[in-house]
Design an enzyme around this catalytic site. Sequence first.
Site, short mmCIF file in Angstrom:
data_model
loop_
_atom_site.label_atom_id
_atom_site.label_comp_id
_atom_site.label_asym_id
_atom_site.label_seq_id
_atom_site.Cartn_x
_atom_site.Cartn_y
_atom_site.Cartn_z
CB CYS A 42 -1.07 -0.06 1.25
SG CYS A 42 -2.15 1.44 1.08
CG ASP A 44 -0.30 4.02 5.22
OD1 ASP A 44 -0.14 4.68 5.81
OD2 ASP A 44 -1.96 3.83 5.51
NE ARG A 46 -0.59 4.75 9.05
CZ ARG A 46 -2.08 5.04 9.05
NH1 ARG A 46 -2.10 5.06 10.55
NH2 ARG A 46 -2.85 4.26 8.28
CG HIS A 98 -1.45 -1.30 5.59
ND1 HIS A 98 -2.24 -0.35 6.56
CD2 HIS A 98 -1.69 -1.11 4.95
CE1 HIS A 98 -2.68 1.37 6.03
NE2 HIS A 98 -2.33 0.01 4.57
CB CYS A 101 -6.19 -0.15 4.67
SG CYS A 101 -5.70 -0.14 2.99
#
Length: 213
Positions: A42, A44, A46, A98, A101
Amino acid sequence: MDTIHHLFNNNRAWAQAMINKDPEYFHRLAAQQAPDYLWIGCSDSRVPANQVIGLDPGEVFVHRNIANLVVHTDLNCLSVLQYAVEVLGVEHIIVCGHDHCGGCHAAMDTVDRGLIDNWLRHLRDIYLKHRDHLDAITALEERLTRFCQLNVIEQVYNVCHTTIVQRAWGRGQNLLVHGVFYSLDDGLLRDLAVSIDSADAISKVHRLVDTHR
Ligand code: CO
């Protein structure tokens, strides 16, 4: 005007630290990359691929998009996949999702977000496929986590359904496709136990190579 000057400072400090550890580091990397892994994760911020699995630059080829989707008409993802399999010869493809999400979360509500809804639509299709199972989970956070995990499993199969992966298996190339799940809560990666290494494990409908001649 705000600048990104501090990022250049960070970069210089990082490059120097790498050279201090290994003076030949950049020369070696510039000459060749030979990663064993393709990471499909992803976007993302993080979930940074290299840090999460403790690998240095040069050790993992990376493709990231919102909600780690492998869409069979996405030339971007397919091109990364082809290059990784046919040129770099990676042995492992890791699809990583994750918890928490934002993409999966957005696909569970009824808000109109414009263009991105066309991308999230793939997630809504997955939700619909597993609707009975997901709707039965009453705790919202738990339902979201399960949805994120089911999405990873679906994307593992999407990787396996591509011409690229099936051709690789057809010519006897060692190639394993894994589904893993990263938790933002504890920083740990968990195996979703869907590692696939041949067309035998995929549906007959999607098989392009006859493995039972
Ligand atoms: Co995400």
